[in-house]
Scaffold this active site. Structure first.
Site, PDB file in Angstrom:
ATOM      1  N   TYR A   1      42.456  26.652  48.940  1.00  0.00           N
ATOM      2  CA  TYR A   1      42.976  26.943  50.124  1.00  0.00           C
ATOM      3  C   TYR A   1      41.695  26.750  51.210  1.00  0.00           C
ATOM      4  CZ  TYR A   1      43.755  30.213  54.015  1.00  0.00           C
ATOM      5  OH  TYR A   1      43.793  30.686  55.486  1.00  0.00           O
TER       6      TYR A   1
ATOM      7  N   ALA B   1      51.369  27.309  60.643  1.00  0.00           N
ATOM      8  CA  ALA B   1      51.894  27.152  59.228  1.00  0.00           C
ATOM      9  C   ALA B   1      51.069  26.712  58.039  1.00  0.00           C
ATOM     10  CB  ALA B   1      53.051  26.292  59.551  1.00  0.00           C
TER      11      ALA B   1
ATOM     12  N   HIS C   1      46.826  41.722  50.513  1.00  0.00           N
ATOM     13  CA  HIS C   1      45.792  42.266  51.528  1.00  0.00           C
ATOM     14  C   HIS C   1      45.592  43.657  51.333  1.00  0.00           C
ATOM     15  CE1 HIS C   1      46.773  38.199  53.340  1.00  0.00           C
ATOM     16  NE2 HIS C   1      45.622  37.938  53.069  1.00  0.00           N
TER      17      HIS C   1
ATOM     18  N   GLY D   1      36.266  35.146  42.345  1.00  0.00           N
ATOM     19  CA  GLY D   1      36.093  34.466  43.718  1.00  0.00           C
ATOM     20  C   GLY D   1      35.617  35.198  45.062  1.00  0.00           C
TER      21      GLY D   1
HETATM   22  N1  UFG Z   1      40.850  44.470  47.682  1.00  0.00           N
HETATM   23  C1  UFG Z   1      40.869  45.472  46.595  1.00  0.00           C
HETATM   24  N2  UFG Z   1      42.133  45.752  46.116  1.00  0.00           N
HETATM   25  C2  UFG Z   1      43.108  45.165  46.518  1.00  0.00           C
HETATM   26  C3  UFG Z   1      43.193  44.124  47.449  1.00  0.00           C
HETATM   27  C4  UFG Z   1      41.834  43.754  47.959  1.00  0.00           C
HETATM   28  O1  UFG Z   1      39.833  46.066  46.388  1.00  0.00           O
HETATM   29  O2  UFG Z   1      44.341  45.587  45.920  1.00  0.00           O
HETATM   30  C5  UFG Z   1      39.599  44.121  47.880  1.00  0.00           C
HETATM   31  C6  UFG Z   1      39.120  42.710  47.760  1.00  0.00           C
HETATM   32  O3  UFG Z   1      38.563  42.448  46.527  1.00  0.00           O
HETATM   33  C7  UFG Z   1      38.349  42.240  48.751  1.00  0.00           C
HETATM   34  C8  UFG Z   1      38.772  43.013  50.208  1.00  0.00           C
HETATM   35  O4  UFG Z   1      39.552  43.978  49.453  1.00  0.00           O
HETATM   36  O5  UFG Z   1      36.941  42.535  48.806  1.00  0.00           O
HETATM   37  C9  UFG Z   1      39.880  42.417  51.167  1.00  0.00           C
HETATM   38  O6  UFG Z   1      40.772  41.590  50.290  1.00  0.00           O
HETATM   39  P1  UFG Z   1      41.944  41.010  50.883  1.00  0.00           P
HETATM   40  O7  UFG Z   1      42.752  40.272  49.993  1.00  0.00           O
HETATM   41  O8  UFG Z   1      42.594  41.808  52.208  1.00  0.00           O
HETATM   42  O9  UFG Z   1      41.043  39.774  51.938  1.00  0.00           O
HETATM   43  P2  UFG Z   1      40.056  38.394  51.464  1.00  0.00           P
HETATM   44  O10 UFG Z   1      38.944  38.880  51.807  1.00  0.00           O
HETATM   45  O11 UFG Z   1      40.199  38.379  49.996  1.00  0.00           O
HETATM   46  O12 UFG Z   1      40.644  37.245  52.144  1.00  0.00           O
HETATM   47  C10 UFG Z   1      40.769  37.090  53.476  1.00  0.00           C
HETATM   48  C11 UFG Z   1      41.685  36.146  54.001  1.00  0.00           C
HETATM   49  C12 UFG Z   1      42.095  35.090  53.324  1.00  0.00           C
HETATM   50  C13 UFG Z   1      40.565  34.085  53.623  1.00  0.00           C
HETATM   51  C14 UFG Z   1      39.445  34.964  53.273  1.00  0.00           C
HETATM   52  C15 UFG Z   1      38.031  34.476  53.352  1.00  0.00           C
HETATM   53  O13 UFG Z   1      43.202  36.945  53.819  1.00  0.00           O
HETATM   54  O14 UFG Z   1      42.865  34.156  53.619  1.00  0.00           O
HETATM   55  O15 UFG Z   1      39.410  36.283  53.746  1.00  0.00           O
HETATM   56  O16 UFG Z   1      37.288  34.743  52.490  1.00  0.00           O
HETATM   57  F1  UFG Z   1      40.636  33.229  52.679  1.00  0.00           F
END
Ligand code: UFG
Length: 324
Positions: free
Chosen positions: A141, A74, A187, A278
């Protein structure tokens, strides 16, 4: 063995509860239902609607169900939201998490498994990232999860509550019954699948000028069932520690889109958008430690398999759990 699963109505929690029940554990779920779904709670689990920040609620569960171990999912987990509202993240994740941990330690819980994140590392200076990599989170986070890991370390030392912190990389995929249903969805894989169903007109690619072979960000995608199985291995491994969970293989945003096109047979419309603040260029785990010490081995390392299970779930549940 009786297990308390916090956040068992959420994405990774629900699949872990399913795996626990398949392996004959007795499971109690506590979930505030703020982001969870009642339909995501396995019918053989006992559901308590409540908050982990309520000492009385947690203490009653630990006593009434004679809980042996806690798996703690959670939490608030949106990086962007945490930048806008850090207080929410430190309150919900750290303050409420501390109440849960403290109550568990007071009640003699001997094993605590924490859902942690690769966001504890920040911008990596080495790929694949080992657990010994410095921690320099770039958002509240990741910082909040790192704080929980540190608290657990001291609780182990002083109260003898063994802990395992599992740092997930990019969770994805679904079991037959339970999948990913977030509101809002941020995501990549579920968003690209929405573009495949026509729910979204296109997918925005956040930056194509990163120092990677195709210019888009590389992530280490790991199937949610593999994550769930790691929790059960951790439950049965003595000692305390921190483990990365990833495949050790990176896929770019463009490769993910191509995999979705292959799996679904649909052409995905793509728009190149500015970089998202970020986002590190490349995040890939070294999971050698989990493989060696927990005996963990991902069963679904192929991107097509991961996307394929998510697609099957989406086709069976086009509107998600539809319980909000
Ligand atoms: N992305 C896009 N378009 C979108 C959504 C995402 O290009 O519409 C890209 C993001 O920029 C990133 C990749 O797809 O490069 C993956 O993005 P996600 O949002 O699916 O996942 P993140 O890597 O940002 O985040 C994940 C977890 C977080 C965690 C992080 C650790 O979901 O909880 O990894 O870095 F904090």
């Amino acid at each position: 063995m009786n297990i308390l699963v916090t956040g068992g109505a959420g994405y990774i929690g629900s699949v872990t509860v399913e795996q626990l029940i398949e392996q004959d554990y007795r499971v109690v779920v506590i979930d505030s239902m703020e982001r969870g779904h009642k339909k995501a709670v396995h019918p053989d689990a006992t559901l308590v609607e409540g908050n982990i920040g309520s000492k009385k609620t947690v203490a009653d569960i630990l006593r009434n169900y004679d809980i042996d171990a806690v798996m703690h999912f959670a939490a608030d987990s949106l990086v962007g939201e945490s930048m806008e509202n850090p207080a929410k993240y430190f309150h919900n994740n750290v303050t409420c998490g501390l109440t849960l941990m403290h109550t568990a330690a007071e009640h003699g819980v001997k094993r605590f498994i924490l859902s942690s994140t690769a966001a504890t590392y920040g911008e990596p200076n080495e790929i694949p990232i080992p657990e010994t990599h410095p921690n320099a989170p770039t958002n509240p986070y990741g910082e909040s999860k790192l704080m929980l890991e540190k608290i657990l370390k001291w609780f182990y030392q002083s109260y003898g509550m063994q802990y395992t912190a599992l740092r997930y990389f990019n969770a994805c995929g679904a079991s037959k019954r339970f999948g990913e249903d977030h509101d809002p969805e941020t995501h990549l894989i579920p968003l690209v699948l929405d573009a495949a169903t026509g729910k979204r007109k296109f997918i925005s690619v956040f930056g194509d000028d990163y120092p990677t072979p195709d210019g888009t960000c590389i992530r280490d995608y790991i199937h949610v069932i593999d994550l769930a199985k790691a929790h059960i291995l951790a439950l049965n491994t003595d000692g305390s520690g921190i483990f990365n969970l990833g495949n050790g293989q990176g896929f770019s945003v463009k490769e993910v889109i191509a995999a979705v096109e292959l799996v679904t047979g649909k052409k995905i419309a793509v728009k190149i958008a500015p970089r998202r603040a970020g986002d590190p260029a490349r995040l890939v785990a070294s999971s050698e430690k989990a493989q060696k010490e927990l005996g963990w081995k991902p069963l679904y390392p192929s991107l097509e398999d991961m996307v394929g299970t998510a697609w099957k779930w989406k086709c069976a549940n086009p509107e998600g759990y539809k319980d909000k």
